[in-house]
Each structure stands twice: as C-alpha cells, then as structure tokens.
Design a protein around this motif. Structure first.
Motif, PDB file in Angstrom:
ATOM      1  N   SER A 163      -6.466   2.233   1.431  1.00  0.00           N
ATOM      2  CA  SER A 163      -5.560   2.545   0.914  1.00  0.00           C
ATOM      3  C   SER A 163      -6.083   3.433  -0.214  1.00  0.00           C
ATOM      4  O   SER A 163      -5.254   5.141  -0.623  1.00  0.00           O
ATOM      5  N   LYS A 186       4.436  -2.516   7.267  1.00  0.00           N
ATOM      6  CA  LYS A 186       3.590  -2.836   5.686  1.00  0.00           C
ATOM      7  C   LYS A 186       3.674  -1.271   5.031  1.00  0.00           C
ATOM      8  O   LYS A 186       3.822  -1.431   4.105  1.00  0.00           O
ATOM      9  N   LEU A 187       3.788  -0.608   5.757  1.00  0.00           N
ATOM     10  CA  LEU A 187       3.121   0.921   4.907  1.00  0.00           C
ATOM     11  C   LEU A 187       4.087   1.732   5.588  1.00  0.00           C
ATOM     12  O   LEU A 187       4.183   2.865   4.487  1.00  0.00           O
ATOM     13  N   LYS A 188       5.805   1.851   5.872  1.00  0.00           N
ATOM     14  CA  LYS A 188       6.844   2.429   6.740  1.00  0.00           C
ATOM     15  C   LYS A 188       7.838   3.033   5.520  1.00  0.00           C
ATOM     16  O   LYS A 188       8.059   3.997   5.500  1.00  0.00           O
ATOM     17  N   ASN A 189       7.586   1.550   4.526  1.00  0.00           N
ATOM     18  CA  ASN A 189       8.748   2.486   2.771  1.00  0.00           C
ATOM     19  C   ASN A 189       7.682   3.412   2.213  1.00  0.00           C
ATOM     20  O   ASN A 189       8.548   3.986   1.382  1.00  0.00           O
ATOM     21  N   ARG A 190       6.554   3.252   2.760  1.00  0.00           N
ATOM     22  CA  ARG A 190       5.251   3.782   1.675  1.00  0.00           C
ATOM     23  C   ARG A 190       5.294   5.903   2.037  1.00  0.00           C
ATOM     24  O   ARG A 190       4.870   6.990   1.583  1.00  0.00           O
ATOM     25  N   TYR A 191       5.015   5.771   3.127  1.00  0.00           N
ATOM     26  CA  TYR A 191       5.076   6.409   4.043  1.00  0.00           C
ATOM     27  C   TYR A 191       5.564   6.913   5.504  1.00  0.00           C
ATOM     28  O   TYR A 191       5.273   6.234   6.018  1.00  0.00           O
ATOM     29  N   ASP A 195       2.234  11.172   7.921  1.00  0.00           N
ATOM     30  CA  ASP A 195       0.926  10.941   5.854  1.00  0.00           C
ATOM     31  C   ASP A 195       0.254  10.607   7.050  1.00  0.00           C
ATOM     32  O   ASP A 195      -0.678  10.406   7.390  1.00  0.00           O
TER      33      ASP A 195
END
Lengths: 214, 122
Positions: free
Chosen positions: A211, A53-58, A112
């Motif tokens: 978040s 769920k996070l790898k596209n943003r971070y 990150d």
C-alpha cells in the motif's frame, strides 16, 4: 593491422528499452509490477486476487505474458479490467520490447496500477528487467523446499515474495517457515507472505505491504 | 541462458564497425564478461565462434574473453570490493556486503558484457 576500440555494452539494447518503459509508466502515473514465478506457482491466481481486491479503489491494467496461449489473460478479463496478451513464441521470458508493444495497447491514461505476468520461469526473467517499479515472485509449496536456495539470483532481487498453496504444506512436507528463513538469508528486506491462491488467504497482508507504493 | 541473443548483438556490432573501417578480416575480438551477468562463459565462446565463422570477416577471429569479478560499494559501511558466495552450495555471489552484511549496495563492476575492441586487417 589496426585496433579499434568499441567499449560498448552488449546488453545495452535491453537496458535502454527497460528504461524507456519506466519513463513512459512514470509519465502516465502508473505503478507497474512484474509478477514472476515457476510454471503453475500461482501467478495468475495471485494477480486475480489482487485485481479483485484493488479494482474498486484503483484502475488496473494487465499484460499477460505466455508462449502462445491466452488462458491467463482470459482469467483476468473475467474481472473486467483491460488486459493485453503478449506472446513470446518459444522464448522463456518477457522482454522489454515486447512489453512496450503490449502496454501501448492499454488505455494508459486510465490506469493506476499495471500487473505484468511473466512467463513461468524462475531463471531467465530475473536477468531481463522490463522497466517496472517492483517485482513480485510467487513460489509454491508444491515446488519442494529448495526453490529459494536454488534460485538466489531471482529471490535476492525482488521486492515481495508470496509462498502459495500453504494449505498443502503438510502434505508436501515443506516448511513455509523454513522458506522464510531461506529468503532472510539472501534478501532480508523483502516481505514474504504465505498465501492460498484459491481462497485468497494472505493476499490482504500483501496488499497492506504494497500500500505504501499505491 | 541468453548467450545466443547477447552474442547476436555482439556480432552485429562488430561486423558493423569492421565494415565501416573497411576491414578485410577481424583477427581478434576482445570481450569483457561480468560475473554478475547470468551469462555462461563457455556458451558465449561457443556462440561467438560459431556466429563469427558464418560472417565474411569473422572466419578466423581469435576470441578473447576476460572475466570481470563483481565489485560492490556498500551504502552502509562504505566497503568497496568483491563479493562472497554463501555456503549455499552454488556459484552465484550473493549481493551482500562481506563486511557488514547489508544488502544496501551499489554494483560498481561486473554486471555487464562489454565489447572492448577489435583487431582488424585493413
């Protein structure tokens, strides 16, 4: 006969190593999470969902801690993020020295968020800080109703608690609400979420809570 | 739980210090053990006595273990003092202010294992 004063901590080495890890992570702008929980509680499943769920943003990296196998690391490698496996041999928890060796093998300038999956154990990892920013503990309804009551040292010091396998609570006759009450008694500040490590239900709520860190 | 590795650190340190002092024997070793560490007193004693007996200088060392109670300072109400266990039927103190029940605390004492001193025959 002579008295020699020493006045030194026997735990100094570990504390200093953890401090150095934190310093390195801060220098690289990385926020690190130590993910703990019993054997089979769902640590890897949770991390897999968080990564998805996070790898596209971070940019995410992972250290997988285990005795001798690589099952967990391989499961996360499927998400195409850098993963380093740390083997503890017969030791029941990660230690800051081992973690340091592992993180130095990651592309730290390109990360990150770092997830460190500890060895399955609700006791020892609580006493061995690794130098991370936040600690998450995963417990599951299949462990019975007393996990939080039985392990106050672990649960009172973590930042987030995930109760996994909530779809099985009826079959297990375990009340997720009671587990939440048990936690409130010893750690009222830690958000606690029911999750399903297979379907990913509940993980978004955890991410929402995390978040402000990210 | 980590008594073994903690004791290994202790024995390494005390033999290093004793050798530097030119000691013939370590007659007494004093350790302070905080209640908020997860270290069990009897296991520390067991491993200490065992590991010291395997060193040149520690064959008849008297081990003195002093238990240190946890002391906290509450960041909310200013209480400074000991902790309570809850009625949850275990022995580990809950890190909660006994006065105002806040969990926003600073641990002042009791979360370390300190190698205090050696008595040596030189």
């Amino acid at each position: 006969m002579k008295i020699v004063e020493i006045e030194e901590s026997a735990l100094k080495k570990g504390k200093e190593l953890a401090k150095e890890n934190k310093k390195l992570l801060d220098e690289k702008g990385i926020i690190a999470f130590d993910v703990m929980g019993s054997v089979g509680s769902g640590k890897t499943s949770l991390i897999k969902w968080l990564v998805r769920k996070l790898k596209n943003r971070y940019k995410i990296g992972m250290v997988a801690g285990d005795l001798t196998t690589e099952f967990d690391a391989k499961r996360i490698e499927e998400e195409h993020i850098p993963v380093v496996q740390a083997h503890t041999g017969r030791v029941c928890h990660l230690d800051p020295g081992l973690v340091r060796k592992a993180i130095l093998n990651l592309p730290l300038d390109n990360i990150d968020i770092l997830f460190i999956e500890n060895v399955g154990n609700l006791i020892c990892p609580a006493a061995v800080p690794l130098g991370v920013h936040k600690e998450i503990v995963v417990t599951s309804v299949t462990e019975g109703p007393y996990m939080i009551k039985k392990h106050p040292y672990m649960f009172q010091r973590v930042s987030y608690v995930a109760i996994n396998k909530i779809d099985l609570q009826e079959a297990m006759n375990v009340s997720v609400e009671q587990l939440k009450e048990d936690l409130k008694e010893i750690n009222p500040d830690a958000p606690i979420f029911g999750i399903n490590g297979i379907t990913g239900e509940g993980v978004d709520k955890l991410i929402q809570c995390m978040s402000f860190q990210l | 739980m980590h008594e073994f590795s903690t004791v290994k650190n202790i024995v390494e340190k005390v033999t290093e210090v004793a050798e530097k002092e030119g000691a013939k024997e370590i007659t007494r070793l004093e350790i302070e053990l905080g209640e908020l560490t997860l270290l069990e007193e009897e296991q520390i004693r067991f491993w200490l006595e065992m590991m010291l007996s395997q060193t040149e200088l520690g064959k008849s060392t008297e081990v003195v273990l002093n238990r240190i109670s946890g002391v906290i300072q509450c960041n909310i109400c200013g209480y400074k003092g000991g902790l309570e266990t809850t009625g949850m039927d275990h022995y580990f103190p809950i890190l909660k202010c006994p006065k105002c029940e806040s969990h926003d605390l600073k641990v002042i004492e009791g979360d370390d294992c300190i190698i205090k001193s050696l008595e040596i025959e030189d």
